[in-house]
Design a protein around this motif. Sequence first.
Motif, PDB file in Angstrom:
ATOM      1  N   ARG A  10      -2.526  -3.110  -1.279  1.00 24.44           N
ATOM      2  CA  ARG A  10      -2.848  -1.750  -1.702  1.00 24.44           C
ATOM      3  C   ARG A  10      -4.313  -1.465  -1.365  1.00 24.44           C
ATOM      4  NH1 ARG A  10      -2.528   0.034  -7.955  1.00 24.44           N
ATOM      5  NH2 ARG A  10      -0.368   0.498  -7.522  1.00 24.44           N
ATOM      6  N   ASP A  11      -4.576  -0.293  -0.779  1.00 25.51           N
ATOM      7  CA  ASP A  11      -5.953   0.105  -0.497  1.00 25.51           C
ATOM      8  C   ASP A  11      -6.729   0.206  -1.799  1.00 25.51           C
ATOM      9  OD1 ASP A  11      -5.640   0.212   2.244  1.00 25.51           O
ATOM     10  OD2 ASP A  11      -5.393   2.390   2.321  1.00 25.51           O
ATOM     11  N   ALA A  12      -7.985  -0.225  -1.764  1.00 21.26           N
ATOM     12  CA  ALA A  12      -8.825  -0.260  -2.970  1.00 21.26           C
ATOM     13  C   ALA A  12      -8.955   1.101  -3.638  1.00 21.26           C
ATOM     14  CB  ALA A  12     -10.200  -0.813  -2.618  1.00 21.26           C
ATOM     15  N   ASP A  13      -8.946   2.163  -2.851  1.00 25.06           N
ATOM     16  CA  ASP A  13      -9.089   3.500  -3.450  1.00 25.06           C
ATOM     17  C   ASP A  13      -7.809   3.978  -4.144  1.00 25.06           C
ATOM     18  OD1 ASP A  13      -7.632   3.866  -1.104  1.00 25.06           O
ATOM     19  OD2 ASP A  13      -8.669   5.721  -0.553  1.00 25.06           O
ATOM     20  N   LYS A  14      -6.738   3.198  -4.066  1.00 27.19           N
ATOM     21  CA  LYS A  14      -5.469   3.569  -4.704  1.00 27.19           C
ATOM     22  C   LYS A  14      -5.198   2.794  -5.989  1.00 27.19           C
ATOM     23  CE  LYS A  14      -3.301   4.873  -0.364  1.00 27.19           C
ATOM     24  NZ  LYS A  14      -2.255   4.534   0.589  1.00 27.19           N
ATOM     25  N   GLY A  15      -6.059   1.822  -6.296  1.00 25.92           N
ATOM     26  CA  GLY A  15      -5.855   1.054  -7.517  1.00 25.92           C
ATOM     27  C   GLY A  15      -6.019  -0.430  -7.304  1.00 25.92           C
ATOM     28  N   ASP A  51       0.833  -1.198   0.000  1.00 28.44           N
ATOM     29  CA  ASP A  51       0.000   0.000   0.000  1.00 28.44           C
ATOM     30  C   ASP A  51       0.869   1.250   0.000  1.00 28.44           C
ATOM     31  OD1 ASP A  51      -2.540   1.426   0.185  1.00 28.44           O
ATOM     32  OD2 ASP A  51      -1.860   1.982   2.189  1.00 28.44           O
TER      33      ASP A  51
END
Length: 131
Positions: free
Chosen positions: A92-97, A58
């Motif tokens: 990785r956080d979902a809002d980052k890709g 992330d």
Amino acid sequence: GGGGDDGGGSAAACRVYFTAGVHPHDATKWDAQTAEAIRELARSPACVSLGECGLDYDRMFSPRDTQLRVFEEQSALAAELGRPLFVHVRERDADKGAPRAACADALAVLAKGDGARCRACVGGSPPPAAE
């Protein structure tokens, strides 16, 4: 007489334990000298595990290939020394890709070991189960 309790317990009853390792954020700092320092620290009876080590896809403070290499080396060292491994895995956080397969990569590294016991520190949700 002496030896009274000051409310915090006696010094003889106070035990401090630690883990020794390189967090994935700092994987770029890993070198042979670091590995030897961790090996030396692991000789202490107060060292309860190696780590916290693993993969953090992330924040990516260290490149993915570096995180993988350093995690593999620390996992191998824990197996060699017969020490538990304290593992950090963050996708990785979902809002980052799109996900970067942190869990799959971590499981692949751990599968190479000889069964060193793990303590997990996982952020986020596990991937959905296959149907």
